[in-house]
Motif scaffolding. Structure first.
Motif, short mmCIF file in Angstrom:
data_model
loop_
_atom_site.label_atom_id
_atom_site.label_comp_id
_atom_site.label_asym_id
_atom_site.label_seq_id
_atom_site.Cartn_x
_atom_site.Cartn_y
_atom_site.Cartn_z
N ALA A 102 -47.35 36.77 58.58
CA ALA A 102 -48.15 38.00 58.46
C ALA A 102 -49.20 37.74 57.38
CB ALA A 102 -47.28 39.19 58.09
N VAL A 103 -50.28 37.12 57.78
CA VAL A 103 -51.30 36.69 56.82
C VAL A 103 -51.96 37.90 56.17
CG1 VAL A 103 -53.48 35.44 56.55
CG2 VAL A 103 -51.71 34.55 58.08
N ARG A 104 -52.12 37.83 54.88
CA ARG A 104 -52.74 38.91 54.11
C ARG A 104 -53.91 38.37 53.28
NH1 ARG A 104 -49.13 43.23 53.11
NH2 ARG A 104 -47.76 43.44 54.91
N ASP A 105 -54.90 39.22 53.04
CA ASP A 105 -55.96 38.92 52.07
C ASP A 105 -55.49 39.34 50.69
OD1 ASP A 105 -57.73 37.95 53.95
OD2 ASP A 105 -58.80 39.85 54.18
N VAL A 106 -55.75 38.51 49.70
CA VAL A 106 -55.45 38.84 48.31
C VAL A 106 -56.73 38.71 47.50
CG1 VAL A 106 -54.04 38.35 46.29
CG2 VAL A 106 -53.11 37.93 48.58
N ASN A 107 -57.09 39.78 46.83
CA ASN A 107 -58.27 39.78 45.96
C ASN A 107 -57.83 39.95 44.51
OD1 ASN A 107 -60.79 40.16 47.95
ND2 ASN A 107 -59.11 41.45 48.68
N TRP A 108 -58.48 39.23 43.60
CA TRP A 108 -58.18 39.42 42.18
C TRP A 108 -59.36 38.92 41.34
CZ3 TRP A 108 -56.89 35.09 44.74
CH2 TRP A 108 -57.00 33.86 44.09
N ASN A 109 -59.33 39.30 40.08
CA ASN A 109 -60.38 38.88 39.14
C ASN A 109 -59.71 38.15 38.00
OD1 ASN A 109 -62.01 39.46 36.48
ND2 ASN A 109 -63.48 39.69 38.16
N VAL A 139 -43.91 32.71 50.99
CA VAL A 139 -44.38 32.16 49.73
C VAL A 139 -44.25 33.25 48.67
CG1 VAL A 139 -45.95 30.54 50.84
CG2 VAL A 139 -46.80 32.77 50.11
N PHE A 140 -44.24 32.82 47.42
CA PHE A 140 -44.05 33.75 46.31
C PHE A 140 -45.17 34.77 46.24
CE2 PHE A 140 -44.81 34.63 41.70
CZ PHE A 140 -43.70 35.43 41.51
N ASP A 196 -49.16 38.23 41.62
CA ASP A 196 -47.99 38.70 40.90
C ASP A 196 -48.34 39.03 39.45
OD1 ASP A 196 -46.70 36.30 39.01
OD2 ASP A 196 -47.99 35.61 40.63
N ARG A 197 -47.53 39.88 38.84
CA ARG A 197 -47.82 40.38 37.49
C ARG A 197 -47.82 39.25 36.46
NH1 ARG A 197 -44.38 45.40 35.37
NH2 ARG A 197 -45.48 46.31 37.16
N GLY A 198 -46.90 38.30 36.60
CA GLY A 198 -46.85 37.21 35.64
C GLY A 198 -48.12 36.39 35.63
N THR A 199 -48.63 36.06 36.81
CA THR A 199 -49.87 35.28 36.88
C THR A 199 -51.05 36.09 36.38
OG1 THR A 199 -48.99 34.01 38.74
CG2 THR A 199 -51.36 33.95 38.42
N ALA A 200 -51.06 37.39 36.64
CA ALA A 200 -52.13 38.24 36.11
C ALA A 200 -52.10 38.25 34.59
CB ALA A 200 -51.99 39.66 36.67
N VAL A 201 -50.90 38.35 34.00
CA VAL A 201 -50.78 38.27 32.54
C VAL A 201 -51.25 36.91 32.04
CG1 VAL A 201 -49.10 38.18 30.65
CG2 VAL A 201 -48.96 40.00 32.36
N PHE A 202 -50.84 35.89 32.74
CA PHE A 202 -51.25 34.52 32.38
C PHE A 202 -52.77 34.41 32.28
CE2 PHE A 202 -52.37 30.18 33.54
CZ PHE A 202 -51.48 29.40 32.81
N GLY A 219 -45.99 24.11 41.15
CA GLY A 219 -45.46 25.20 41.96
C GLY A 219 -46.58 26.14 42.34
N CYS A 220 -47.54 25.62 43.08
CA CYS A 220 -48.83 26.31 43.26
C CYS A 220 -48.76 27.56 44.12
CB CYS A 220 -49.86 25.35 43.84
SG CYS A 220 -49.43 24.65 45.46
N GLY A 221 -47.71 27.71 44.98
CA GLY A 221 -47.70 28.85 45.88
C GLY A 221 -48.95 28.84 46.76
N TRP A 222 -49.54 30.00 46.96
CA TRP A 222 -50.75 30.05 47.79
C TRP A 222 -52.02 29.71 47.01
CZ3 TRP A 222 -53.75 33.94 45.81
CH2 TRP A 222 -53.10 35.04 45.23
N GLY A 223 -51.87 29.42 45.70
CA GLY A 223 -52.95 28.76 45.00
C GLY A 223 -53.78 29.48 43.98
N PRO A 224 -53.38 30.64 43.44
CA PRO A 224 -54.28 31.33 42.51
C PRO A 224 -54.63 30.51 41.27
CG PRO A 224 -52.09 32.35 42.51
CD PRO A 224 -52.13 31.42 43.67
#
Length: 215
Positions: A23-30, A44-45, A51-57, A74-79
């Motif tokens: 179920a492919v999703r678009d993910v947007n972030w800054n 995938v994670f 995720d909140r941890g990566t946003a805090v990072f 542990g790149c996951g989908w790659g952010p």
């Protein structure tokens, strides 16, 4: 997501992933003032959001150096890979994950972002002679303490002499005990800060003060 589904994050088997469908999703972030768009999928994670941890990072870590060999562990989908590559186009970013769907998604997201400096590999396919000037990771705490320690003992020694590993770890999942364990294994650990229940750690090779003073 239930604990059984979470185990797919760490699976290296295509069949395990096929069982949960797609179920492919678009993910947007800054991050760092830049807007990013990526594709994610089940298995995938944090497949439907950053995720909140990566946003805090991203809110706490400094920008990467302009060049060098970088590792997204542990790149996951790659952010993290996408951020490193975008911020440091002269760098070579190694995005590694045991999960084949995660690796396929990073390859897809590289094309979307039109980035040329990301190499996607399984952990075993990273050349053994490469040292990393920077490691970024939201490490997979839920694989268990022993497996996590094995993972870090495999990759932290590959930091270059002046390299830095930046990790984000949830406080109630043992960020402080992990920091202590890393220190006991011969590294310096700086606690950069905490936010929203996560702590960001900076790991470096331990400097021998006596040796430095005699130079």
């Amino acid at each position: 997501m239930n604990s059984g589904a979470q185990q797919h994050y760490f699976s290296s088997e295509e069949g395990d992933l096929a069982n949960i469908g797609s179920a492919v999703r678009d993910v947007n972030w800054n991050a760092f003032g830049l807007d990013f768009l990526a594709k994610s999928d089940r298995g995938v994670f944090s497949y439907d959001h950053l995720d909140r941890g990566t946003a805090v990072f991203f809110s706490l870590v400094p920008k990467p150096p302009e060049q060098g060999n970088f590792l997204d562990l542990g790149c996951g989908w790659g952010p993290m890979s996408l951020c490193m590559a975008k911020l440091a186009p002269a760098s070579k970013v190694w995005a590694i994950d045991v999960n084949p769907r995660a690796r396929d998604l990073v390859l897809r997201n590289i094309n979307i972002a039109q980035l040329k400096n990301i190499h996607v590999e399984t952990p075993d396919n990273v050349p053994s002679d490469i040292q990393f000037d920077l490691i970024w990771s939201n490490p997979p705490i839920r694989i268990g303490k022993d497996a996590l320690h094995e993972l870090l003992l495999r990759w932290l020694p590959r930091l270059s002499p002046t390299g830095e590993a930046w990790l984000v770890v949830q406080k109630n999942l043992g960020s402080d005990s992990l920091a202590q364990w890393i220190q006991e294994n011969g590294y310096d650990v700086k606690r950069l800060g905490s936010k929203k229940g996560f702590r960001v750690l900076c790991v470096t090779h331990r400097v021998d003060i006596t040796t430095e003073a005699t130079r």
